[in-house]
Design a protein around this motif. Sequence first.
Motif, mmCIF file in Angstrom:
data_model
loop_
_atom_site.group_PDB
_atom_site.id
_atom_site.type_symbol
_atom_site.label_atom_id
_atom_site.label_comp_id
_atom_site.label_asym_id
_atom_site.label_seq_id
_atom_site.Cartn_x
_atom_site.Cartn_y
_atom_site.Cartn_z
ATOM 1 N N GLY A 39 0.795 -1.222 0.000
ATOM 2 C CA GLY A 39 0.000 0.000 0.000
ATOM 3 C C GLY A 39 0.826 1.269 0.000
ATOM 4 N N CYS A 40 2.155 1.125 0.097
ATOM 5 C CA CYS A 40 2.989 2.337 0.143
ATOM 6 C C CYS A 40 4.403 1.978 -0.240
ATOM 7 C CB CYS A 40 2.969 2.939 1.556
ATOM 8 S SG CYS A 40 3.931 1.999 2.764
ATOM 9 N N ASP A 41 5.258 3.016 -0.286
ATOM 10 C CA ASP A 41 6.661 2.751 -0.565
ATOM 11 C C ASP A 41 7.559 3.358 0.507
ATOM 12 O OD1 ASP A 41 5.662 4.339 -3.585
ATOM 13 O OD2 ASP A 41 5.935 5.329 -1.657
ATOM 14 N N THR A 42 6.991 3.570 1.690
ATOM 15 C CA THR A 42 7.788 4.171 2.762
ATOM 16 C C THR A 42 7.605 3.443 4.098
ATOM 17 O OG1 THR A 42 5.947 5.735 3.015
ATOM 18 C CG2 THR A 42 7.886 6.514 1.840
ATOM 19 N N SER A 44 5.018 2.674 5.657
ATOM 20 C CA SER A 44 4.088 3.441 6.482
ATOM 21 C C SER A 44 2.749 2.759 6.714
ATOM 22 C CB SER A 44 3.803 4.791 5.816
ATOM 23 O OG SER A 44 4.987 5.456 5.477
ATOM 24 N N LEU A 133 -2.404 1.367 8.462
ATOM 25 C CA LEU A 133 -3.396 2.359 8.044
ATOM 26 C C LEU A 133 -4.626 1.687 7.458
ATOM 27 C CD1 LEU A 133 -0.967 4.873 6.300
ATOM 28 C CD2 LEU A 133 -1.914 5.015 8.626
ATOM 29 N N ARG A 135 -8.188 3.154 5.527
ATOM 30 C CA ARG A 135 -8.871 4.355 5.052
ATOM 31 C C ARG A 135 -10.392 4.225 5.171
ATOM 32 N NH1 ARG A 135 -7.402 9.489 5.161
ATOM 33 N NH2 ARG A 135 -7.416 10.615 3.177
ATOM 34 N N TYR A 139 -11.146 3.208 12.029
ATOM 35 C CA TYR A 139 -10.484 2.403 13.069
ATOM 36 C C TYR A 139 -11.410 1.890 14.176
ATOM 37 C CZ TYR A 139 -6.366 4.247 10.733
ATOM 38 O OH TYR A 139 -5.452 4.580 9.781
ATOM 39 N N ARG B 286 2.672 4.387 -4.379
ATOM 40 C CA ARG B 286 1.984 5.377 -3.547
ATOM 41 C C ARG B 286 2.437 6.786 -3.921
ATOM 42 N NH1 ARG B 286 -2.651 5.589 -1.583
ATOM 43 N NH2 ARG B 286 -2.359 3.444 -0.874
ATOM 44 N N TYR B 287 3.708 6.920 -4.265
ATOM 45 C CA TYR B 287 4.205 8.226 -4.710
ATOM 46 C C TYR B 287 3.382 8.714 -5.906
ATOM 47 C CZ TYR B 287 7.207 11.493 -7.233
ATOM 48 O OH TYR B 287 7.674 12.583 -7.921
ATOM 49 N N SER B 691 4.374 11.014 0.028
ATOM 50 C CA SER B 691 4.412 9.668 0.605
ATOM 51 C C SER B 691 3.610 9.707 1.894
ATOM 52 C CB SER B 691 5.858 9.247 0.915
ATOM 53 O OG SER B 691 6.296 9.924 2.087
ATOM 54 N N PHE B 692 3.349 8.529 2.439
ATOM 55 C CA PHE B 692 2.637 8.485 3.718
ATOM 56 C C PHE B 692 3.545 8.914 4.867
ATOM 57 C CE2 PHE B 692 -0.783 5.250 2.257
ATOM 58 C CZ PHE B 692 -1.567 6.312 1.820
ATOM 59 N N ALA B 693 4.833 9.111 4.576
ATOM 60 C CA ALA B 693 5.701 9.671 5.603
ATOM 61 C C ALA B 693 5.479 11.184 5.691
ATOM 62 C CB ALA B 693 7.163 9.358 5.283
ATOM 63 N N TYR B 695 2.533 12.844 3.974
ATOM 64 C CA TYR B 695 1.107 13.164 4.003
ATOM 65 C C TYR B 695 0.540 12.561 5.286
ATOM 66 C CZ TYR B 695 -3.727 13.823 2.698
ATOM 67 O OH TYR B 695 -5.033 14.229 2.689
ATOM 68 N N ILE B 697 -1.736 11.094 6.826
ATOM 69 C CA ILE B 697 -2.967 10.299 6.781
ATOM 70 C C ILE B 697 -3.306 9.807 8.190
ATOM 71 C CG2 ILE B 697 -1.644 8.239 6.112
ATOM 72 C CD1 ILE B 697 -4.145 7.365 4.495
#
Lengths: 158, 776
Positions: A39-42, A44, A133, A135, A139, B286-287, B691-693, B695, B697
């Motif tokens: 779901g992400c690239d960090t 997170s 996370l 969306r 939660y 995600r980017y 990124s979610f780092a 933004y 969220i």
Amino acid sequence: MTRIELTVNGDKRSDEVEPRLLLVHYLRETCGLRAANVGCDTTSCGACTVLLDGRSVKSCTVLAVQAAGQDVVTSEGLSADGELHPVQAAFRLNHGLQCGFCTPGMVMAAVGLLAENPHPTEEEVRAGLEGNLCRCTGYHNIIRAVLAAADTQAEVQA
Amino acid sequence: MPARRELARGDYLSILGTRVLRTEDPKFLTTGGVYTDDVVDDRLAGACHVFFVRSPLAHATVSGIDVSAALEAPGVIAAFTGADLADLPAIPPSAAGLINTEMTQRLLATDKVRYVGEPVAVVVTELAYQGEDALELVAVDYDPLPAALGFDPGDSSLLFEAAGTNVAGYWGDPASLRPDLFEGCETVVSHTIVNQRVAPAPMETRAAAAVWGADGRLTTWIPNQGAQGTRDDLVKLLSLEPGQVRVITPDVGGAFGAKFGADPEHAVVAWVARRVGRPARWSETRYENLIGMTHGRAQQHTVTIGGSRDGNIQAYRLEIVQDAGAYPKIGAVLPMLTILMTTGPYDIPSAEAIAKVVVTNTTPIGAYRGAGRPEATAAIERAIDLFAAEIGVDPADVRRKNLLPKFTEPHRTKFGALYDTGDYVAALDAALEAAGYAELRAEQAARRASGDVRQLGIGVSSYVEITGMGDGEGTPPSENATVEVFADGTATILTGTSPHGQGHATAWAMLASEELGIPVEKITLQWGDTDLIPEGGGTGGSRSLQQGGAAVQQASRELIEIARERAAAELEANPADLVYDTSRSAFAVAGDPEASVPLTKLAEGERLLVRTVFSQPGATFPFGTHVAVAEVDIETGKPTLTRMITVDDAGTILNPLLAEGQRHGGIGQGAAQAFLEEVVYDDDGNPLTTSFADYPIISATEVPSYELAEMQTPTSYNPLGAKGIGEAGSIGSTPAVQNAIVDAVAHLGVRHIDMPATSRRVWEALRAARQGSEHR
Ligand code: FES
Ligand code: FES
């Protein structure tokens, strides 16, 4: 290419992998286990969370080679004989999922959380799932599901 | 006929209104959903992978694109630029006519790029991991231009030379504003507030898989909110015949308005598949998602509100500027909805609203949970609090004084909306009661008196919103459903709606089960395949249950009538003498229960199937009140949302479990806008939240458990009595939370804090208030 031997959902496997292959891609592409999502690239979102030797990890930050010799459990392997695992059952009972994208990771994170802290408070559940996370649910029902699972697990143990 | 149904039901307990657990859950909880990226299909064997080269600049002319180096990279099989797609038509703006028709878009940018993230070329590779490196090798010559940004981008740097302006259009005529609107008002307050740009950020990013058959037909898997609309978009974008496109909707990992229809990328992936002669897949990072998927909101409001010192609001004006981003898409149309809902649930004698739409060098704006209505609610709810603060009257009292009284016959507003039913004062009072409003105010007073570091704020927001709109051209809102019963005792429903988390498989099965007596577990729902279901409006605008669900009920009832004829022939009885007993899914002759025939038997020969269309007379208007309680640390400015109490009246509830889930999700997303989330650009138009780092969220630690109070005022527009519930949570919660944070520091001289009301913004507002009072 490197050969790795590991256990995935109880099955012993031996595969040739690229050294840079991420565990999540190994599970999805090589093993065909696509419950864990990206779901992400960090690091997170936690959609990729699986258990590695019983501890929850984000499989997008672990290389497949690092999982060598270890025991990997994904959402597919959590339930046995068509019965939902107590945490999965609690998610259903409490409507802790909507689109389902975060769900396999969320469930594995919850299993990991309850293994470390079988009787968490609401605050501890929220803190424990901060890295996962969702969306859709706001939660609320996820937290309720985890607290309910903690209760049923307590009952099972008692 | 209704009498007969009741008779047949006897002491049978209705499933409607009960907390049926979702039938779709076991799959999602174990093997997981099958999202587009998970689709394994023979037709997609040997698929190549598509990667988009995206503009790194907000605004620039493109003087050349060289893909030759990329073509040499390992695994690269092709690369294409806008020139390759030159024969495809330019994409017109939404609401052409009102919006400047020169503001068109190409599937891949050709001579100019207008936002960071705009696709300019594609690289096609054998394997998924080969794309990222190859992208770097595409050389694009950019000549940077100044970025046009903000709500007043000016015309010195034009996005579209041919348009001659960065103003895309107007909703309403600025010259029509009455200079004397506020005449006679004892108090008039005006403020300019920002309803900031946010990212829909569904957990599943965008994706596509496409393949062309030997018959010249495209089959494409796309995460979307309505396969039929997505098909229609692709037909237009690719200049195809309607029969040439089949869209299949896999499981969809959240959408929130941002997955309605097809984006340029989806069309390009299909085009690539045809051009290279093999299946093609795309899955964005995600980017890419945070810069490439449409954003939401992005309005500036100048509110002016006037009334008497005892709290009667006499006049209200809303002047909107909509930042549509680089291309006027749905975002350019959102102000129409905002204007429609200007006065919300209030009875305000004089009100007017207009909007100006501008284009800027940013990601285009699209629909995001609420789409135009949350903006209207945010504006008036903030305006009322500003007015209440000015006259020193409790904001809840000001609301109660000005809410429309209860009505059961439709009420037409000055802006043309026809509210179906409403009881706004009751919703307000129920929410205040559930919150313990008086006690909260007492607690607040105590903390203020003691100078507590953690001050308490209470925010109230009353709303009404529009759900299940038609096409705006007079066609009544409608949806189709097909119900078929099989001889083995199972049933299938086909729907034109498109669930992506809402639980239609369970809810629609409940509706059919109620009529047919077939257990929910034996009823399968199918959606999202345009060959199977050629027509449908999809899921969005909180329309699905009131139209799609009502269609399922109607189809089930019609099916029983067809079956009745067959049963009559079978039993050699008069159809009117037969009763349908849902407890055993069988027809029996009245007074002779022995003479009966099961429904399954009637499906043995000719197929037992009904397709029907349900239409309702108009849109429905759910309403409610949210109360937020926030603590603010006045030393650091940090706000903490401690309670959320809501009344969301969406008419009759089919499945409280699902309805509550929709409310929870909306509340969370709405709260996130109030104090956390914002898409940020720097002065050159570079996005800083990619990124979610970066933004912020919303996560589980930032919200409390929600307290939901019940209220159900049925609509007469459909037999279910149902209004929409998908967006209400996000409409009510945003202003409630914002108002709570402002309220926590109101006694220190703060009147307004723009969203997101972050620690920093609160701290700055406190400092400004302190300095302001020192200067006085
Ligand atoms: S994919 Fe987001 S944390 Fe692993
Ligand atoms: S259920 Fe959709 S992201 Fe969690």
